[in-house]
Write a protein that holds these residues in place. Sequence first.
Motif, PDB file in Angstrom:
ATOM      1  N   VAL A  16      45.897  45.500  59.106  1.00 17.77           N
ATOM      2  CA  VAL A  16      46.877  45.625  57.924  1.00 17.77           C
ATOM      3  C   VAL A  16      46.991  44.381  56.879  1.00 17.77           C
ATOM      4  O   VAL A  16      46.924  44.524  55.870  1.00 17.77           O
ATOM      5  N   LYS A  17      46.798  43.028  57.712  1.00 14.71           N
ATOM      6  CA  LYS A  17      47.293  41.766  56.771  1.00 14.71           C
ATOM      7  C   LYS A  17      46.077  41.918  55.820  1.00 14.71           C
ATOM      8  O   LYS A  17      46.075  41.645  54.640  1.00 14.71           O
ATOM      9  N   ASN A  18      44.879  41.966  56.389  1.00 14.35           N
ATOM     10  CA  ASN A  18      43.745  41.550  55.523  1.00 14.35           C
ATOM     11  C   ASN A  18      43.469  43.024  54.477  1.00 14.35           C
ATOM     12  O   ASN A  18      42.843  42.728  53.457  1.00 14.35           O
ATOM     13  N   LEU A  19      43.811  44.234  54.730  1.00 15.23           N
ATOM     14  CA  LEU A  19      43.900  45.121  53.745  1.00 15.23           C
ATOM     15  C   LEU A  19      44.873  44.949  52.482  1.00 15.23           C
ATOM     16  O   LEU A  19      44.410  45.180  51.617  1.00 15.23           O
ATOM     17  N   LEU A  20      45.840  44.465  53.162  1.00 18.08           N
ATOM     18  CA  LEU A  20      46.940  44.064  51.849  1.00 18.08           C
ATOM     19  C   LEU A  20      46.411  42.986  50.981  1.00 18.08           C
ATOM     20  O   LEU A  20      46.515  43.334  49.918  1.00 18.08           O
ATOM     21  N   ILE A  21      45.720  42.134  51.648  1.00 17.21           N
ATOM     22  CA  ILE A  21      45.144  40.912  50.775  1.00 17.21           C
ATOM     23  C   ILE A  21      44.171  41.338  49.929  1.00 17.21           C
ATOM     24  O   ILE A  21      43.922  40.920  48.596  1.00 17.21           O
ATOM     25  N   ILE A  22      43.135  42.021  50.498  1.00 17.62           N
ATOM     26  CA  ILE A  22      42.114  42.468  49.595  1.00 17.62           C
ATOM     27  C   ILE A  22      42.357  43.515  48.523  1.00 17.62           C
ATOM     28  O   ILE A  22      41.887  43.406  47.482  1.00 17.62           O
ATOM     29  N   ASN A  23      43.343  44.506  48.840  1.00 15.33           N
ATOM     30  CA  ASN A  23      43.676  45.146  47.760  1.00 15.33           C
ATOM     31  C   ASN A  23      44.583  44.441  46.422  1.00 15.33           C
ATOM     32  O   ASN A  23      44.243  44.648  45.327  1.00 15.33           O
ATOM     33  N   VAL A  24      45.140  43.710  46.887  1.00 11.65           N
ATOM     34  CA  VAL A  24      45.872  42.559  46.003  1.00 11.65           C
ATOM     35  C   VAL A  24      44.975  41.967  45.182  1.00 11.65           C
ATOM     36  O   VAL A  24      44.825  41.883  43.956  1.00 11.65           O
ATOM     37  N   LEU A  25      43.780  41.410  45.760  1.00 13.46           N
ATOM     38  CA  LEU A  25      42.752  40.632  45.180  1.00 13.46           C
ATOM     39  C   LEU A  25      42.135  41.539  44.150  1.00 13.46           C
ATOM     40  O   LEU A  25      41.786  40.995  43.052  1.00 13.46           O
ATOM     41  N   PHE A  26      41.653  42.754  44.608  1.00 19.66           N
ATOM     42  CA  PHE A  26      41.159  43.504  43.824  1.00 19.66           C
ATOM     43  C   PHE A  26      41.838  44.065  42.608  1.00 19.66           C
ATOM     44  O   PHE A  26      41.315  44.130  41.462  1.00 19.66           O
ATOM     45  N   PHE A  27      43.064  44.157  42.608  1.00 18.70           N
ATOM     46  CA  PHE A  27      43.830  44.466  41.602  1.00 18.70           C
ATOM     47  C   PHE A  27      44.012  43.184  40.663  1.00 18.70           C
ATOM     48  O   PHE A  27      43.893  43.520  39.458  1.00 18.70           O
ATOM     49  N   ILE A  28      43.986  42.096  41.101  1.00 13.68           N
ATOM     50  CA  ILE A  28      44.045  40.885  40.325  1.00 13.68           C
ATOM     51  C   ILE A  28      42.604  40.810  39.621  1.00 13.68           C
ATOM     52  O   ILE A  28      42.794  40.519  38.356  1.00 13.68           O
ATOM     53  N   ALA A  29      41.777  41.277  40.153  1.00  8.91           N
ATOM     54  CA  ALA A  29      40.308  40.960  39.544  1.00  8.91           C
ATOM     55  C   ALA A  29      40.290  42.226  38.330  1.00  8.91           C
ATOM     56  O   ALA A  29      39.646  41.983  37.400  1.00  8.91           O
ATOM     57  N   THR A  30      40.773  43.394  38.645  1.00  4.61           N
ATOM     58  CA  THR A  30      40.905  44.311  37.672  1.00  4.61           C
ATOM     59  C   THR A  30      41.578  43.838  36.487  1.00  4.61           C
ATOM     60  O   THR A  30      40.951  43.985  35.291  1.00  4.61           O
ATOM     61  N   LEU A  31      42.741  43.207  36.595  1.00 10.61           N
ATOM     62  CA  LEU A  31      43.515  42.777  35.425  1.00 10.61           C
ATOM     63  C   LEU A  31      42.940  41.585  34.867  1.00 10.61           C
ATOM     64  O   LEU A  31      42.620  41.698  33.626  1.00 10.61           O
ATOM     65  N   VAL A  32      42.140  40.648  35.409  1.00 11.08           N
ATOM     66  CA  VAL A  32      41.368  39.582  34.763  1.00 11.08           C
ATOM     67  C   VAL A  32      39.933  40.100  34.144  1.00 11.08           C
ATOM     68  O   VAL A  32      39.963  39.964  32.879  1.00 11.08           O
ATOM     69  N   PHE A  33      39.264  40.814  34.745  1.00 11.39           N
ATOM     70  CA  PHE A  33      38.187  41.556  34.166  1.00 11.39           C
ATOM     71  C   PHE A  33      38.526  42.350  32.845  1.00 11.39           C
ATOM     72  O   PHE A  33      37.878  42.566  31.991  1.00 11.39           O
ATOM     73  N   GLY A  34      39.705  43.071  32.969  1.00  8.27           N
ATOM     74  CA  GLY A  34      40.164  43.893  32.051  1.00  8.27           C
ATOM     75  C   GLY A  34      40.325  43.249  30.876  1.00  8.27           C
ATOM     76  O   GLY A  34      40.097  43.734  29.700  1.00  8.27           O
ATOM     77  N   ASN A  35      41.113  41.964  30.947  1.00  8.89           N
ATOM     78  CA  ASN A  35      41.144  41.355  29.779  1.00  8.89           C
ATOM     79  C   ASN A  35      39.975  40.874  29.346  1.00  8.89           C
ATOM     80  O   ASN A  35      39.955  40.222  27.766  1.00  8.89           O
ATOM     81  N   MET A  36      38.894  40.893  29.904  1.00  5.16           N
ATOM     82  CA  MET A  36      37.668  40.474  29.286  1.00  5.16           C
ATOM     83  C   MET A  36      36.797  41.500  28.835  1.00  5.16           C
ATOM     84  O   MET A  36      35.608  41.425  28.338  1.00  5.16           O
ATOM     85  N   GLY A  37      37.508  42.645  29.051  1.00  8.21           N
ATOM     86  CA  GLY A  37      36.752  44.121  28.565  1.00  8.21           C
ATOM     87  C   GLY A  37      35.761  44.689  29.433  1.00  8.21           C
ATOM     88  O   GLY A  37      35.159  45.653  29.082  1.00  8.21           O
ATOM     89  N   ILE A  38      35.902  44.394  30.476  1.00  8.03           N
ATOM     90  CA  ILE A  38      35.129  44.938  31.895  1.00  8.03           C
ATOM     91  C   ILE A  38      36.121  45.795  32.547  1.00  8.03           C
ATOM     92  O   ILE A  38      36.998  45.392  33.232  1.00  8.03           O
ATOM     93  N   ARG A  39      35.892  46.948  32.706  1.00  5.77           N
ATOM     94  CA  ARG A  39      36.736  48.193  33.395  1.00  5.77           C
ATOM     95  C   ARG A  39      36.348  48.159  34.805  1.00  5.77           C
ATOM     96  O   ARG A  39      35.069  48.940  35.064  1.00  5.77           O
ATOM     97  N   LEU A  40      36.724  47.504  35.734  1.00  9.63           N
ATOM     98  CA  LEU A  40      36.202  47.347  37.099  1.00  9.63           C
ATOM     99  C   LEU A  40      36.252  48.780  37.715  1.00  9.63           C
ATOM    100  O   LEU A  40      35.516  49.287  38.818  1.00  9.63           O
ATOM    101  N   GLU A  41      37.406  49.521  37.459  1.00  9.35           N
ATOM    102  CA  GLU A  41      37.661  51.102  37.975  1.00  9.35           C
ATOM    103  C   GLU A  41      36.384  51.837  37.672  1.00  9.35           C
ATOM    104  O   GLU A  41      36.013  52.772  38.293  1.00  9.35           O
ATOM    105  N   ASN A  42      35.591  51.334  36.671  1.00 12.01           N
ATOM    106  CA  ASN A  42      34.447  52.377  36.344  1.00 12.01           C
ATOM    107  C   ASN A  42      33.187  51.769  37.085  1.00 12.01           C
ATOM    108  O   ASN A  42      32.496  52.435  36.991  1.00 12.01           O
ATOM    109  N   ILE A  43      33.341  50.833  37.729  1.00  9.09           N
ATOM    110  CA  ILE A  43      32.139  50.337  38.498  1.00  9.09           C
ATOM    111  C   ILE A  43      32.543  50.539  39.993  1.00  9.09           C
ATOM    112  O   ILE A  43      31.533  51.051  40.677  1.00  9.09           O
TER     113      ILE A  43
END
Length: 236
Positions: A16-43
Amino acid sequence: MNLFGQSFFANIPPVVKNLLIINVLFFIATLVFGNMGIRLENILGAFYFNSPYFRVWQPITYMFMHGGWAHIFFNMFALYMFGPAIEYYMGSKRFFNYYFITGLGALALQMLVQAIEVHGILGSYILDTSIQYNISPANAEKLRDIYAAPMVGASGALFGVLVAFGVLYAETELYIMLIPIPIKAKYAVIGYIVVELYLGLSQHQGDSVAHFAHLGGALFGYILLRAWGMHRTNDF
């Protein structure tokens, strides 16, 4: 003992701990790459198997993608609230398997429903771009949603977790938002599934939630619990 210095993760089991961490990291990455014009959800989100955007890794990665702050908050809150009890009961290895199998089952049922919808429109489970189809604007919009909109989120796997809680800790009383009295877990989970089934079948316009993915996670979770011979416990 320094209670104030205790880590937030101190009493959370490892999966559970690692799932929480990984989900949050993916969400942060989505925000960061989104600001760069890259939509991770489409990948990393999951597309229909016949979509030109489908990739083999998506059945796993879609579970770590979320569509917004509310989406990830409520999913991670549910994982934090119910996941530890299930991991302690099953053990970390089996819980890990349970979580990902229910997540895959969620996607499988969602894709099955999508395939049925595609067949109902085209008479085939796949879109052949060499054929000129004569379909209504509403059906064309439905096909665009199926082929071009990715499914994201841990909700399918979390419905498996909720079903496990409802079965293994059936008599535990829960307080549900806007309901002033406690409800036993088994009734709360059944009620939630009934609502999802109604919403999935009714297909309200503008509803982008993958209700059948939720139902798929719940169904595969229940099948696994029966296959593994896991029964109700009173230890909660």
